[in-house]
Design a protein around this motif. Sequence first.
Motif, PDB file in Angstrom:
ATOM      1  N   SER A 260       0.883  -1.297   0.032  1.00  0.00           N
ATOM      2  CA  SER A 260      -0.023   0.084  -0.110  1.00  0.00           C
ATOM      3  C   SER A 260       0.796   1.147   0.013  1.00  0.00           C
ATOM      4  CB  SER A 260      -0.936  -0.017   1.305  1.00  0.00           C
ATOM      5  OG  SER A 260      -1.774  -1.226   1.237  1.00  0.00           O
ATOM      6  N   THR A 261       1.987   1.369   0.628  1.00  0.00           N
ATOM      7  CA  THR A 261       2.654   2.597   1.061  1.00  0.00           C
ATOM      8  C   THR A 261       3.060   3.173  -0.427  1.00  0.00           C
ATOM      9  OG1 THR A 261       3.591   1.796   3.073  1.00  0.00           O
ATOM     10  CG2 THR A 261       4.868   3.521   1.945  1.00  0.00           C
ATOM     11  N   GLN A 262       3.487   2.558  -1.372  1.00  0.00           N
ATOM     12  CA  GLN A 262       4.006   3.210  -2.564  1.00  0.00           C
ATOM     13  C   GLN A 262       2.782   3.313  -3.314  1.00  0.00           C
ATOM     14  OE1 GLN A 262       6.886   0.779  -4.759  1.00  0.00           O
ATOM     15  NE2 GLN A 262       8.533   0.744  -3.182  1.00  0.00           N
ATOM     16  N   VAL A 263       1.893   2.784  -3.400  1.00  0.00           N
ATOM     17  CA  VAL A 263       0.624   3.239  -4.085  1.00  0.00           C
ATOM     18  C   VAL A 263       0.071   4.450  -3.722  1.00  0.00           C
ATOM     19  CG1 VAL A 263      -1.682   2.551  -4.966  1.00  0.00           C
ATOM     20  CG2 VAL A 263       0.121   0.631  -4.462  1.00  0.00           C
ATOM     21  N   GLY A 264       0.121   4.658  -2.094  1.00  0.00           N
ATOM     22  CA  GLY A 264      -0.151   5.989  -1.538  1.00  0.00           C
ATOM     23  C   GLY A 264       0.775   7.029  -1.999  1.00  0.00           C
ATOM     24  N   ASN A 265       1.977   6.716  -2.222  1.00  0.00           N
ATOM     25  CA  ASN A 265       2.931   7.793  -2.450  1.00  0.00           C
ATOM     26  C   ASN A 265       2.496   8.213  -4.062  1.00  0.00           C
ATOM     27  OD1 ASN A 265       4.054   7.802   0.050  1.00  0.00           O
ATOM     28  ND2 ASN A 265       5.828   6.264  -0.691  1.00  0.00           N
ATOM     29  N   PHE A 266       2.581   7.330  -4.790  1.00  0.00           N
ATOM     30  CA  PHE A 266       2.319   7.664  -6.211  1.00  0.00           C
ATOM     31  C   PHE A 266       0.737   8.495  -6.264  1.00  0.00           C
ATOM     32  CE2 PHE A 266      -0.252   6.356 -10.022  1.00  0.00           C
ATOM     33  CZ  PHE A 266       0.683   6.688 -11.147  1.00  0.00           C
ATOM     34  N   TRP A 267      -0.037   8.072  -5.335  1.00  0.00           N
ATOM     35  CA  TRP A 267      -1.542   9.006  -5.309  1.00  0.00           C
ATOM     36  C   TRP A 267      -1.287  10.461  -5.038  1.00  0.00           C
ATOM     37  CZ3 TRP A 267      -6.762   8.938  -6.723  1.00  0.00           C
ATOM     38  CH2 TRP A 267      -7.528   9.813  -6.150  1.00  0.00           C
ATOM     39  N   ARG A 268      -0.526  10.576  -3.801  1.00  0.00           N
ATOM     40  CA  ARG A 268      -0.149  11.825  -3.442  1.00  0.00           C
ATOM     41  C   ARG A 268       0.814  12.676  -3.985  1.00  0.00           C
ATOM     42  NH1 ARG A 268      -0.926   8.347   1.077  1.00  0.00           N
ATOM     43  NH2 ARG A 268       1.477   8.262   1.212  1.00  0.00           N
ATOM     44  N   GLN A 269       1.950  12.013  -4.211  1.00  0.00           N
ATOM     45  CA  GLN A 269       3.211  12.818  -4.591  1.00  0.00           C
ATOM     46  C   GLN A 269       3.630  12.865  -6.228  1.00  0.00           C
ATOM     47  OE1 GLN A 269       6.610  11.190  -2.255  1.00  0.00           O
ATOM     48  NE2 GLN A 269       5.013  11.107  -0.343  1.00  0.00           N
ATOM     49  N   VAL A 270       2.904  11.964  -6.776  1.00  0.00           N
ATOM     50  CA  VAL A 270       3.340  11.724  -8.244  1.00  0.00           C
ATOM     51  C   VAL A 270       2.206  12.414  -9.032  1.00  0.00           C
ATOM     52  CG1 VAL A 270       3.849  10.276 -10.286  1.00  0.00           C
ATOM     53  CG2 VAL A 270       4.840   9.864  -8.012  1.00  0.00           C
ATOM     54  N   LEU A 271       0.687  12.050  -8.865  1.00  0.00           N
ATOM     55  CA  LEU A 271      -0.131  12.392  -9.789  1.00  0.00           C
ATOM     56  C   LEU A 271      -0.539  13.896  -9.371  1.00  0.00           C
ATOM     57  CD1 LEU A 271      -2.609   9.139  -9.566  1.00  0.00           C
ATOM     58  CD2 LEU A 271      -1.126   9.994 -11.244  1.00  0.00           C
ATOM     59  N   THR A 272      -1.034  14.698 -10.259  1.00  0.00           N
ATOM     60  CA  THR A 272      -1.591  16.038 -10.063  1.00  0.00           C
ATOM     61  C   THR A 272      -3.120  16.078  -9.669  1.00  0.00           C
ATOM     62  OG1 THR A 272      -2.292  16.434 -12.240  1.00  0.00           O
ATOM     63  CG2 THR A 272       0.130  16.961 -11.921  1.00  0.00           C
ATOM     64  N   ALA A 273      -3.547  17.002  -9.204  1.00  0.00           N
ATOM     65  CA  ALA A 273      -5.036  17.081  -9.276  1.00  0.00           C
ATOM     66  C   ALA A 273      -5.923  16.494 -10.275  1.00  0.00           C
ATOM     67  CB  ALA A 273      -5.583  18.518  -8.703  1.00  0.00           C
ATOM     68  N   ASP A 274      -5.446  17.162 -11.390  1.00  0.00           N
ATOM     69  CA  ASP A 274      -6.186  16.666 -12.551  1.00  0.00           C
ATOM     70  C   ASP A 274      -6.066  14.995 -12.820  1.00  0.00           C
ATOM     71  OD1 ASP A 274      -7.357  19.126 -13.182  1.00  0.00           O
ATOM     72  OD2 ASP A 274      -5.975  19.547 -14.495  1.00  0.00           O
ATOM     73  N   ASP A 275      -4.725  14.542 -12.638  1.00  0.00           N
ATOM     74  CA  ASP A 275      -4.511  13.285 -12.619  1.00  0.00           C
ATOM     75  C   ASP A 275      -5.246  12.280 -12.026  1.00  0.00           C
ATOM     76  OD1 ASP A 275      -2.403  13.714 -14.749  1.00  0.00           O
ATOM     77  OD2 ASP A 275      -0.843  13.726 -13.278  1.00  0.00           O
ATOM     78  N   ARG A 276      -5.415  12.956 -10.712  1.00  0.00           N
ATOM     79  CA  ARG A 276      -6.466  11.983  -9.814  1.00  0.00           C
ATOM     80  C   ARG A 276      -7.656  11.938 -10.319  1.00  0.00           C
ATOM     81  NH1 ARG A 276      -2.315  13.792  -6.078  1.00  0.00           N
ATOM     82  NH2 ARG A 276      -3.495  16.098  -5.957  1.00  0.00           N
ATOM     83  N   VAL A 277      -8.034  12.980 -10.802  1.00  0.00           N
ATOM     84  CA  VAL A 277      -9.526  12.899 -11.255  1.00  0.00           C
ATOM     85  C   VAL A 277      -9.756  12.054 -12.523  1.00  0.00           C
ATOM     86  CG1 VAL A 277     -11.295  14.217 -12.826  1.00  0.00           C
ATOM     87  CG2 VAL A 277     -10.160  15.386 -10.826  1.00  0.00           C
ATOM     88  N   HIS A 278      -8.734  11.770 -13.374  1.00  0.00           N
ATOM     89  CA  HIS A 278      -8.841  10.903 -14.534  1.00  0.00           C
ATOM     90  C   HIS A 278      -8.897   9.635 -14.050  1.00  0.00           C
ATOM     91  CE1 HIS A 278      -7.700  14.855 -17.341  1.00  0.00           C
ATOM     92  NE2 HIS A 278      -8.825  14.448 -17.127  1.00  0.00           N
ATOM     93  N   LEU A 279      -7.826   9.273 -13.045  1.00  0.00           N
ATOM     94  CA  LEU A 279      -7.767   7.944 -12.603  1.00  0.00           C
ATOM     95  C   LEU A 279      -8.867   7.341 -11.925  1.00  0.00           C
ATOM     96  CD1 LEU A 279      -5.974   5.545 -11.186  1.00  0.00           C
ATOM     97  CD2 LEU A 279      -5.241   6.946  -9.538  1.00  0.00           C
ATOM     98  N   ILE A 280      -9.488   8.134 -11.190  1.00  0.00           N
ATOM     99  CA  ILE A 280     -11.030   7.939 -10.707  1.00  0.00           C
ATOM    100  C   ILE A 280     -12.017   7.588 -11.665  1.00  0.00           C
ATOM    101  CG2 ILE A 280     -12.473   8.430  -9.115  1.00  0.00           C
ATOM    102  CD1 ILE A 280     -10.366   7.729  -7.448  1.00  0.00           C
ATOM    103  N   LYS A 281     -12.022   8.320 -12.842  1.00  0.00           N
ATOM    104  CA  LYS A 281     -12.910   8.218 -13.901  1.00  0.00           C
ATOM    105  C   LYS A 281     -12.629   6.967 -14.512  1.00  0.00           C
ATOM    106  CE  LYS A 281     -14.978  10.341 -18.055  1.00  0.00           C
ATOM    107  NZ  LYS A 281     -14.832  11.569 -18.815  1.00  0.00           N
TER     108      LYS A 281
END
Length: 330
Positions: A260-281
Amino acid sequence: MFWDFLTLRPESMHQVSFLFSNRGTPDGYRHMNGYGSHTFKLVNDQDKAVYCKFHFKTNQGIKNLTGDTAAELSKDDPDYATRDLYNSIGDGNFPSWSFYIQVMTFQQAENWRWNPFDLTKVWPHSDFPLIPVGQLVLNRNPKNYFTDVEQIAFSPAHMIPGIEPSPDKMLQGRLYSYSDTHRHRLGSNYLQLPVNCPYMTRVRNYQRDGPQCLNDNQEGAPNYFPNSFQGPNDDAKYLEHAVHYSGEARRYRTDDDDNSTQVGNFWRQVLTADDRVHLIKNMAGNLQGAQPFIQKRAIHNFSTCDPEYGRRLEEALEKLNKPGSSCSHL
């Protein structure tokens, strides 16, 4: 079945997050990085070894497509990426990638918090910085697509002296499976094809005969070893590096590792706000077809990586699961 398997193997969350983000739909080949992914081993001329990972960073800059755009291109223009690369090279705008390595000593590998041979984990650059090595430049298009591209046979087993495999289990399987696939696809003598044969040298070994032999079949040389008729001898300087292991060797499961830890880092630190929107969609739109209990399991898994990740996935699925709703409502 797809999500049933993935949600029962939490090791997959890292790659799945990457896949369903816009990084999973790069804007052509020129604007994407390349990774060796596996852990390999580098051995110097004093027979000293370290573990390593290979990285090719695009010099054209990262550009990605949204899921909607990628879906339209796959339907209306499936040759988009190939044409873009071909035209760029043809116009003299040669794409290039900077080649880096990461290095981990054997002692660091023994003491690291994650399994250094786990294909689902990355080596953080803060712990193992990128070391520049050189450049990869594509400066010529294939003269014939079939002979130069369709018949090419890449394999992680094709290693030059100084590069060896590590105990990476996925790599170990690929060392034989790729070559096995090539024999089925191209024939037993696929290594004699011009695009696959050694460059500017003559092969001398004990691999002989078989259908579709393309050369002189090493003429009358013996096909057994040892022999008394000047057949090639092995050269000890090309022996693999010796490794000493200690401890218990057994089968074990990896779903209770820290996945889980590296996935959380990817979500918080690598992806931008727009990236997170697209990932969820993208993820919710695909996960929508799974049974409700599998959707809940996915939400639980990604919540362990970051509570916001799981919450937003759950909210997106709730909207999609309402009668008459669609991905366009996200």
